[in-house]
Design an enzyme around this catalytic site. Sequence first.
Site, PDB file in Angstrom:
ATOM      1  N   HIS A 136     -38.986  -9.860  13.113  1.00 39.43           N
ATOM      2  CA  HIS A 136     -38.212 -10.970  13.707  1.00 39.43           C
ATOM      3  C   HIS A 136     -38.944 -11.630  14.874  1.00 39.43           C
ATOM      4  CE1 HIS A 136     -34.931  -9.952  11.136  1.00 39.43           C
ATOM      5  NE2 HIS A 136     -34.730  -8.771  11.688  1.00 39.43           N
ATOM      6  N   ASP A 170     -37.253  -5.275   4.082  1.00 36.94           N
ATOM      7  CA  ASP A 170     -36.176  -5.010   5.045  1.00 36.94           C
ATOM      8  C   ASP A 170     -34.927  -5.785   4.591  1.00 36.94           C
ATOM      9  OD1 ASP A 170     -35.920  -4.054   8.205  1.00 36.94           O
ATOM     10  OD2 ASP A 170     -34.682  -5.819   7.779  1.00 36.94           O
ATOM     11  N   HIS A 172     -33.073  -7.607   6.321  1.00 35.22           N
ATOM     12  CA  HIS A 172     -33.026  -8.920   6.986  1.00 35.22           C
ATOM     13  C   HIS A 172     -34.263  -9.750   6.670  1.00 35.22           C
ATOM     14  CE1 HIS A 172     -30.774  -6.020   9.599  1.00 35.22           C
ATOM     15  NE2 HIS A 172     -29.882  -6.991   9.588  1.00 35.22           N
ATOM     16  N   ASP A 259     -32.879  -0.505   5.815  1.00 32.56           N
ATOM     17  CA  ASP A 259     -31.492  -0.929   6.085  1.00 32.56           C
ATOM     18  C   ASP A 259     -30.827  -1.529   4.837  1.00 32.56           C
ATOM     19  OD1 ASP A 259     -33.404  -2.907   6.541  1.00 32.56           O
ATOM     20  OD2 ASP A 259     -32.630  -3.489   8.517  1.00 32.56           O
TER      21      ASP A 259
HETATM   22  N1  Q9C Z   1     -24.934  -4.512  15.786  1.00 32.82           N
HETATM   23  C1  Q9C Z   1     -34.333  -5.182  12.049  1.00 32.82           C
HETATM   24  O1  Q9C Z   1     -33.846  -4.627  11.078  1.00 32.82           O
HETATM   25  N2  Q9C Z   1     -27.812  -7.707  14.246  1.00 32.82           N
HETATM   26  N3  Q9C Z   1     -33.598  -5.918  12.898  1.00 32.82           N
HETATM   27  C2  Q9C Z   1     -27.154  -6.493  14.610  1.00 32.82           C
HETATM   28  C3  Q9C Z   1     -25.014  -5.235  14.561  1.00 32.82           C
HETATM   29  C4  Q9C Z   1     -29.241  -7.700  14.496  1.00 32.82           C
HETATM   30  C5  Q9C Z   1     -32.177  -6.102  12.677  1.00 32.82           C
HETATM   31  C6  Q9C Z   1     -25.666  -6.612  14.701  1.00 32.82           C
HETATM   32  C7  Q9C Z   1     -30.033  -7.070  13.376  1.00 32.82           C
HETATM   33  C8  Q9C Z   1     -31.511  -6.990  13.668  1.00 32.82           C
HETATM   34  C9  Q9C Z   1     -35.790  -5.028  12.349  1.00 32.82           C
HETATM   35 ZN    ZN Z   2     -33.561  -5.198   9.172  1.00 34.10          ZN
END
Ligand code: Q9C
Ligand code: ZN
Length: 320
Positions: A136, A170, A172, A259
């Site tokens: 990100h 991933d 995301h 994830d």
């Molecule tokens: N607490 C990576 O997997 N949103 N980043 C979280 C829930 C952000 C994920 C909301 C997710 C970022 C590297």
């Molecule tokens: Zn992620």
Amino acid sequence: MKIIYSPVHKKHNPSFEVYDGEKSAYPEVPDRIETILAALKKEKLGTVLSPQSFSLDHIEKIHHRNYITFLQKKSASLNSNANFFASYFIMDTYAPLTNGTFLAAKKAVDTALTAAELVKNGERLVYALSRPPGHHAGYVNMGGYCYFNNAAIAAEYLSQFGKVALLDIDYHHGNGTQQAFYQRDDILYVSLHVDPNKKYPYISGFASEDGIGKGKGYNKNYPLPLKTTEKVYAETLTKALVDIHTFHPVFFIISAGFDTYVNDPIGSFQLSIPFYQTIGKLLAGLQLPTLVIQEGGYCVADLGSMAVQLIKGLQSPEVS
Ligand code: Q9C
Ligand code: ZN
């Protein structure tokens, strides 16, 4: 297999993120990497090496110098218990700075670059246990638990020696990685991720985003619905592998997030632990020198098993 690991990642351990205007537990914890390392060692899947130190010039190819300097100076200025949310150079409320953040993020880059150099020198499979994750992080921003884009920096490094395909699995979309190579035809970025209309990072990852200028056609996004099944995931991955095969890369980088797991606290997909071996086998079919770089994955109890299955799949002999 060579595994690159440094304990310096533990120096980055934020106390909270801000979600819905409230403080909440930080899911991107040091135990993530510790449990993966322990599982790989227990299964005797590789030899563990410490990262070499690389100059900041490599980071400057992907991030603006002022952003790097800001991270370095601000991080070092913080008290050991501080969690500081910058008001610039940041895209969301998921990337607090702490006293150890710069040191850990720099070591995560060194980890990825050390692994990249080994792949350049002929290793067939290297696993970079980078933490914090990177996909990100953009040219001038941290966000989504990421500070420096480890995979993009490794891809940029390897691209000096041949074309690079970077597959991001991933949950995301890797907005930072897409941004880094959006105008390039020598680094292909392909990503499978949750529909950004529904989940983070919201701003990118749409199928219509396919590159610009000479980079047109060298960015491929496969957004998937919430609750995606193994069947749909495997079918989509097969399409992504055709894109990669058609590109004829010399090197293959996997931005490996776990994830997508059914029990992940942030994700929503339905992938089981054994399915990561299926993924690994499909990717091994490319028969390319492969660099695995750790991204997300937050079900700490099962991360080791997922990593073991992925690596077993990547190491499985080719059926011809
Ligand atoms: N607490 C990576 O997997 N949103 N980043 C979280 C829930 C952000 C994920 C909301 C997710 C970022 C590297
Ligand atoms: Zn992620």
